[in-house]
Design an enzyme around this catalytic site. Sequence first.
Site, mmCIF file in Angstrom:
data_model
loop_
_atom_site.group_PDB
_atom_site.id
_atom_site.type_symbol
_atom_site.label_atom_id
_atom_site.label_comp_id
_atom_site.label_asym_id
_atom_site.label_seq_id
_atom_site.Cartn_x
_atom_site.Cartn_y
_atom_site.Cartn_z
ATOM 1 C CE LYS A 37 33.092 79.000 37.297
ATOM 2 N NZ LYS A 37 32.826 79.688 38.861
HETATM 3 C C1 LIG Z 1 32.701 81.236 38.507
HETATM 4 C C2 LIG Z 1 32.291 82.533 37.489
HETATM 5 C C3 LIG Z 1 32.793 83.536 37.369
HETATM 6 C C4 LIG Z 1 33.555 84.237 38.321
HETATM 7 O O1 LIG Z 1 34.790 83.554 38.578
HETATM 8 P P1 LIG Z 1 35.574 83.770 39.914
HETATM 9 O O2 LIG Z 1 36.756 82.983 39.499
HETATM 10 O O3 LIG Z 1 34.947 83.098 41.071
HETATM 11 O O4 LIG Z 1 35.805 85.190 40.184
HETATM 12 C C5 LIG Z 1 32.195 84.473 36.111
HETATM 13 N N1 LIG Z 1 31.305 83.960 35.357
HETATM 14 C C6 LIG Z 1 30.697 82.789 35.476
HETATM 15 C C7 LIG Z 1 29.731 82.415 34.690
HETATM 16 C C8 LIG Z 1 31.079 82.309 36.516
HETATM 17 O O5 LIG Z 1 30.354 80.839 36.864
#
Ligand SMILES: *Cc1c(COP(=O)(O)O)cnc(C)c1O
Length: 398
Positions: free
Chosen positions: A186
Amino acid sequence: MPGFELFGDKERKELNDVLENGVLMRYGFDGMRNGHWKAKDFERELEQTLQVKHAQLVSSGTAAVTIALASAGIGAGDEIIMPCFTFVASFEAIMMLGAIPVLVDIDDTLTLNPEAVEEAITPKTKAIMPVHMCGSMANLDALQNICKKHNLLLIEDSSQATGATYNGKPLGSIGDIGCLSLDFVKIITSGEGGVILTNNENYYRNSDHYSDHGHDHVGDDRGAESHPFLGYNFRNSELHAAVGLAQLRRLDEFVAIQKKNYNIIKEELSKIDVVTFRTVPDGGEESYSFISFFLPDLETTKKVANAFKTEGIDACFHYYDNNWHYIRKWQHLVDLKTLYPLSDEVKKGLEYLKDKSFERSDYFIARNISCLIKLSWTEDEVRQRAKIMAECIGSVVD
Ligand SMILES: *Cc1c(COP(=O)(O)O)cnc(C)c1O
């Protein structure tokens, strides 16, 4: 997008603070930690940067969505409207509580289609959960109006668009509750982590307690704290928080780099007649984490995606055939392949998926390619990349 591309001294310094005094847990051990409270500092800075009264750091973005829903009292048999183009985490988080994910179509914003949302509302609907995919946002005005009209909660998942704004406000701060992910890919990362954002005192208190076994966090003796209700462990550690804190302070810098890279590619692709771009709702400013565009048809899009691969243009996604982001490849959800028995309520609630089609979404996802915008590219690399992308498209459509 990934903030890890630019890890450096700032991340190391925060992390070393934690290692040097040795308290890896975010709660308690007041005497030992020499004033270092990375998770707390991170939460206060998240509140400022993302303009909400409360931020609660937790173990993942998926956990953040589960906790957000639980905090608002959502559970067994409740229906949550979510898009059919998202990450699998969206329905996982809902089903964790015995609630029912109601998948609906997206539109040319690549996020919830407000008309499809309205069609899906039933007396069991409790919340609408837009997922701001690939650096841009849902039409939040339209969704807010629907929520008001039907007395529903608006829960934003801005995991892929942290740093974007809508009518000048950060995504995640607009709905009743916002959720974001800090996982390794992210825009700002802490390795693993998630955040719940809200202006609502009650949802905040519930998230705080629920994510730590129900601890009420009153006083300075953890063992003597009371548990007003049942909780779970979705805590995040000081190690993660330290890295997240350093990364958060660089969010503006990251968005600015992405914007610059994005614009170079957009300018080049705009010269091609057959290329159109995703719609960004009025009042929206992207985080520029991805550049998303449409081609005329599925065949062309497949060929362009292959040409990109052949020519070394990495990190471009044709989600139509992607296992993790689009309903077409979620047979495990349709077939309810769980390790454990589900309630009859959930089984019945998900029967609609066996014959629901998503043509309105196929129309966009079949023709869409979304390319990640990286932070580490030099300007020459971006220009070269943009040129090759345009040549690939040209070679397919001519
Ligand atoms: C990455 C992501 C998540 C989940 O996040 P994690 O930290 O990997 O559990 C949820 N929603 C979206 C849209 C994502 O891209």
